[in-house]
Design a protein around this motif. Structure first.
Motif, mmCIF file in Angstrom:
data_model
loop_
_atom_site.group_PDB
_atom_site.id
_atom_site.type_symbol
_atom_site.label_atom_id
_atom_site.label_comp_id
_atom_site.label_asym_id
_atom_site.label_seq_id
_atom_site.Cartn_x
_atom_site.Cartn_y
_atom_site.Cartn_z
ATOM 1 N N ARG A 59 0.600 -1.543 -0.030
ATOM 2 C CA ARG A 59 0.283 0.015 -0.006
ATOM 3 C C ARG A 59 1.064 1.459 -0.011
ATOM 4 O O ARG A 59 0.360 2.434 -0.259
ATOM 5 N N ALA A 60 1.567 1.118 0.346
ATOM 6 C CA ALA A 60 3.231 2.202 -0.203
ATOM 7 C C ALA A 60 3.095 2.886 -1.151
ATOM 8 O O ALA A 60 4.259 3.538 -1.259
ATOM 9 N N SER A 77 -5.111 -4.519 -13.552
ATOM 10 C CA SER A 77 -5.943 -4.788 -12.835
ATOM 11 C C SER A 77 -4.393 -5.869 -11.790
ATOM 12 O O SER A 77 -5.257 -5.907 -10.343
ATOM 13 N N VAL A 78 -4.105 -6.779 -12.081
ATOM 14 C CA VAL A 78 -3.368 -7.869 -11.222
ATOM 15 C C VAL A 78 -2.569 -6.836 -10.290
ATOM 16 O O VAL A 78 -2.687 -6.766 -8.870
ATOM 17 N N LEU A 79 -1.891 -5.480 -10.585
ATOM 18 C CA LEU A 79 -1.620 -4.453 -9.405
ATOM 19 C C LEU A 79 -2.117 -3.374 -8.561
ATOM 20 O O LEU A 79 -2.108 -3.967 -7.277
ATOM 21 N N ALA A 80 -3.476 -3.600 -8.899
ATOM 22 C CA ALA A 80 -4.732 -2.978 -8.501
ATOM 23 C C ALA A 80 -4.687 -4.122 -7.640
ATOM 24 O O ALA A 80 -5.015 -4.398 -6.381
ATOM 25 N N GLY A 83 -2.813 -5.061 -4.130
ATOM 26 C CA GLY A 83 -2.709 -4.050 -3.340
ATOM 27 C C GLY A 83 -2.292 -3.191 -2.993
ATOM 28 O O GLY A 83 -1.677 -2.279 -2.213
ATOM 29 N N VAL A 84 -1.698 -2.727 -4.294
ATOM 30 C CA VAL A 84 -0.752 -1.112 -4.722
ATOM 31 C C VAL A 84 -1.540 -0.232 -3.800
ATOM 32 O O VAL A 84 -2.597 0.215 -4.409
ATOM 33 N N GLY A 85 -0.676 0.795 -3.449
ATOM 34 C CA GLY A 85 -1.009 1.615 -2.497
ATOM 35 C C GLY A 85 -1.535 2.785 -3.759
ATOM 36 O O GLY A 85 -2.966 3.161 -3.596
ATOM 37 N N ARG A 86 -1.510 3.327 -4.937
ATOM 38 C CA ARG A 86 -1.174 4.039 -5.721
ATOM 39 C C ARG A 86 -1.225 3.993 -7.141
ATOM 40 O O ARG A 86 0.314 3.413 -7.130
ATOM 41 N N LEU A 87 -1.620 4.129 -8.139
ATOM 42 C CA LEU A 87 -1.643 3.816 -9.222
ATOM 43 C C LEU A 87 -2.170 3.858 -10.378
ATOM 44 O O LEU A 87 -3.201 4.879 -10.045
ATOM 45 N N GLU A 88 -1.203 4.794 -11.419
ATOM 46 C CA GLU A 88 -1.079 6.367 -11.777
ATOM 47 C C GLU A 88 -1.419 5.043 -13.165
ATOM 48 O O GLU A 88 -0.583 5.201 -13.344
ATOM 49 N N ILE A 89 -2.668 5.875 -14.386
ATOM 50 C CA ILE A 89 -2.422 5.156 -15.747
ATOM 51 C C ILE A 89 -2.031 6.469 -16.661
ATOM 52 O O ILE A 89 -3.151 7.262 -16.274
ATOM 53 N N VAL A 90 -1.736 6.064 -17.539
ATOM 54 C CA VAL A 90 -1.912 7.304 -18.802
ATOM 55 C C VAL A 90 -1.676 6.558 -19.592
ATOM 56 O O VAL A 90 -1.117 5.542 -20.077
ATOM 57 N N GLN A 121 -13.783 1.225 -13.076
ATOM 58 C CA GLN A 121 -13.714 -0.268 -12.954
ATOM 59 C C GLN A 121 -13.535 -0.986 -12.096
ATOM 60 O O GLN A 121 -13.359 -1.688 -11.003
ATOM 61 N N LEU A 122 -11.524 -0.461 -12.204
ATOM 62 C CA LEU A 122 -11.258 -0.600 -11.147
ATOM 63 C C LEU A 122 -11.312 -0.016 -9.742
ATOM 64 O O LEU A 122 -11.425 -1.553 -8.414
ATOM 65 N N ARG A 123 -11.499 1.174 -9.543
ATOM 66 C CA ARG A 123 -12.650 1.308 -8.346
ATOM 67 C C ARG A 123 -13.401 0.452 -7.743
ATOM 68 O O ARG A 123 -13.909 0.648 -6.639
#
Length: 171
Positions: A59-60, A77-80, A83-90, A121-123
């Motif tokens: 999460r950090a 989807s796998v990263l989410a 439990g990754v804390g912050r995911l930025e997608i471009v 969708q991920l949220r």
């Protein structure tokens, strides 16, 4: 009469019961009905085999994912779910019909920004996820926003040689 809910906590367990008052004229004993409570939170949903220490360290982490097409969308989807804390997608593209066969998004996302739709969708699917979408060109976006220390991991999955070259140069 309205039912009354009773919660009893013992150690890490909670028992819930719903009590129904006896009929006013019938004089019957109150009915007690157990209630099944489902735990829904990020710790419970994402920590496999109760490995909370691993989940909390993930999460950090701050991850930047460039490109969310046929490779990037399942990776997001796998990263989410990891439990990754912050995911930025471009991603600079709008989702089109011909993308359906090879992408996690379906027809409901047609003619919309891939980044916005995948983030939504991920949220909806992953509790507690902090995902930030950017519909932009990867090189332009990175030139403006990527700074040393901002991300723990940067993944390039655009499939564009110009982006790979840019990232190699920046690294």
């Amino acid at each position: 009469h309205r039912p009354v809910m009773v919660l009893i906590g013992v150690a890490n367990t909670v028992f819930a019961y719903q009590l129904f008052a006896p009929e006013a004229m019938g004089g019957r004993v109150p009915q007690i009905e157990p209630i099944v409570i489902k735990r829904i939170d990020a710790d419970w949903a994402l920590a496999r085999d109760q490995q909370l220490a691993t989940l909390h360290s993930r999460r950090a982490k701050r991850v930047l994912l460039l490109g969310i097409g046929s490779l990037g969308s399942p990776l997001a989807s796998v990263l989410a779910r990891a439990g990754v804390g912050r995911l930025e997608i471009v991603d600079k593209e709008i989702f089109e019909t011909e993308n359906v066969a090879r992408h996690h998004l379906g027809m409901r996302a047609r003619d919309r920004w891939k980044a916005d739709e995948l983030a939504a969708q991920l949220r909806a699917d992953v509790p507690g996820l902090n995902v930030v979408p950017h519909h932009a060109d990867a090189i332009v976006w990175c030139g403006k926003h990527c700074r040393p220390g901002r991300f723990d991991l940067v993944i390039e999955s655009t499939g564009e040689s110009t982006v790979r070259s840019f990232m190699s140069h920046q690294r």
